[in-house]
Structure formats: structure tokens, C-alpha cells
Write a protein that holds these residues in place. Structure first.
Motif, short mmCIF file in Angstrom:
data_model
loop_
_atom_site.label_atom_id
_atom_site.label_comp_id
_atom_site.label_asym_id
_atom_site.label_seq_id
_atom_site.Cartn_x
_atom_site.Cartn_y
_atom_site.Cartn_z
N GLY A 176 -49.86 -35.74 21.07
CA GLY A 176 -48.41 -35.85 21.02
C GLY A 176 -47.99 -37.21 20.51
O GLY A 176 -48.34 -38.24 21.09
N VAL A 177 -47.28 -37.26 19.39
CA VAL A 177 -46.78 -38.51 18.84
C VAL A 177 -45.30 -38.35 18.53
O VAL A 177 -44.81 -37.25 18.34
CB VAL A 177 -47.54 -38.91 17.55
CG1 VAL A 177 -48.99 -39.23 17.86
CG2 VAL A 177 -47.44 -37.85 16.50
N ASN A 178 -44.61 -39.48 18.46
CA ASN A 178 -43.20 -39.41 18.10
C ASN A 178 -43.06 -39.31 16.59
O ASN A 178 -44.04 -39.43 15.85
CB ASN A 178 -42.41 -40.59 18.67
CG ASN A 178 -42.94 -41.92 18.18
OD1 ASN A 178 -43.69 -41.99 17.22
ND2 ASN A 178 -42.55 -42.99 18.86
N LEU A 179 -41.85 -39.08 16.11
CA LEU A 179 -41.63 -38.81 14.70
C LEU A 179 -41.96 -40.02 13.82
O LEU A 179 -42.54 -39.87 12.75
CB LEU A 179 -40.17 -38.38 14.47
CG LEU A 179 -39.82 -37.92 13.07
CD1 LEU A 179 -40.68 -36.74 12.67
CD2 LEU A 179 -38.37 -37.55 12.99
N LYS A 180 -41.64 -41.23 14.28
CA LYS A 180 -41.91 -42.43 13.49
C LYS A 180 -43.42 -42.61 13.30
O LYS A 180 -43.90 -42.91 12.20
CB LYS A 180 -41.31 -43.66 14.18
CG LYS A 180 -41.41 -44.93 13.34
CD LYS A 180 -40.84 -46.11 14.08
CE LYS A 180 -39.32 -46.03 14.06
NZ LYS A 180 -38.69 -47.24 14.61
N THR A 181 -44.19 -42.40 14.36
CA THR A 181 -45.64 -42.52 14.27
C THR A 181 -46.22 -41.41 13.38
O THR A 181 -47.14 -41.65 12.60
CB THR A 181 -46.26 -42.43 15.67
OG1 THR A 181 -45.62 -43.36 16.52
CG2 THR A 181 -47.74 -42.71 15.63
N LEU A 182 -45.65 -40.23 13.47
CA LEU A 182 -46.11 -39.12 12.64
C LEU A 182 -45.90 -39.41 11.16
O LEU A 182 -46.79 -39.16 10.34
CB LEU A 182 -45.37 -37.84 13.04
CG LEU A 182 -45.75 -36.57 12.28
CD1 LEU A 182 -47.18 -36.17 12.62
CD2 LEU A 182 -44.80 -35.46 12.62
N SER B 38 -55.50 -39.88 23.13
CA SER B 38 -54.29 -39.15 23.51
C SER B 38 -54.53 -37.68 23.29
O SER B 38 -55.54 -37.26 22.74
CB SER B 38 -53.08 -39.63 22.71
OG SER B 38 -53.20 -39.18 21.37
#
Length: 106
Positions: free
Chosen positions: A83-89, A80
Motif C-alpha cells: 500500500g502506497v500513497n499516490l505521490k509515492t506511486l 510493506s
């Protein structure tokens, strides 16, 4: 002295100040304009013709430099762009996968 007298006094002082500024600007504006000396003007003539600029080829198409091997070190295929979403971060931060150099101010 009450507030009404104070505000009327301040308004009168500001009005006089503003009127004097306007009169001063009108007095300055009636002066003769300063003559600009056109004798000290620099003029450059450009006799060269425009040239087409070709961008450098991508790194993959370039020839390797003499005496060196491929200077680019590959880290493997990218999964990728980052760019990741907050939960993954947050899960990556809990697993100590993310390396940070200074604290994030709140």
C-alpha cells in the motif's frame, strides 16, 4: 389529434389491458391446484458421526518433502504490504520500478 387526446387514448388502452390481465389471473387462480405426488420423494439418512477437522500446520512447521530441499524461494524481508500513497506511486512509476502488463483505461 392533440397530446391530450393521445395520452387519454394510451391511458385507456393500458387500463383495459391491465384489467384484462387481472381478470385472466383471477380466472387462472380459481382452477383446482395440481395435486403433488408424494410417492416420488427421495429421503437420505445420514448415519455417520461428525468428525473434527484439524487445519494443516503453517508452512514453517511442515516437514520438507523427501528428496527435495525447501521448495519456497524467499525474496527477502518485506518492508510493506504494497500500500502506497499516490505521490509515492507516481515517483515509482517515473523511476520504472513498477512493471505493468497493460495500459490503464481512463
Amino acid at each position: 389529434m392533440n397530446w391530450t387526446q393521445f395520452l387519454i387514448g394510451i391511458t385507456a388502452i393500458y387500463g383495459i389491458y391491465y384489467a384484462l390481465n387481472l381478470l385472466f389471473d383471477l380466472f387462472i387462480g380459481r382452477r383446482a391446484p395440481v395435486k403433488i405426488d408424494d410417492g416420488n420423494e427421495l429421503v437420505f439418512s445420514d448415519d455417520s458421526l461428525p468428525e473434527a477437522v484439524v487445519p494443516n500446520p503453517p508452512i514453517a512447521e511442515r516437514e520438507p518433502m523427501a528428496g527435495t530441499e525447501n521448495p519456497v524461494i524467499s525474496s527477502g524481508p518485506l518492508q510493506s504490504t504494497g500500500g502506497v500513497n499516490l505521490k509515492t506511486l507516481l515517483s515509482l512509476a517515473q523511476n520504472d520500478v513498477i512493471e505493468f502488463t497493460k495500459a490503464i483505461p481512463y
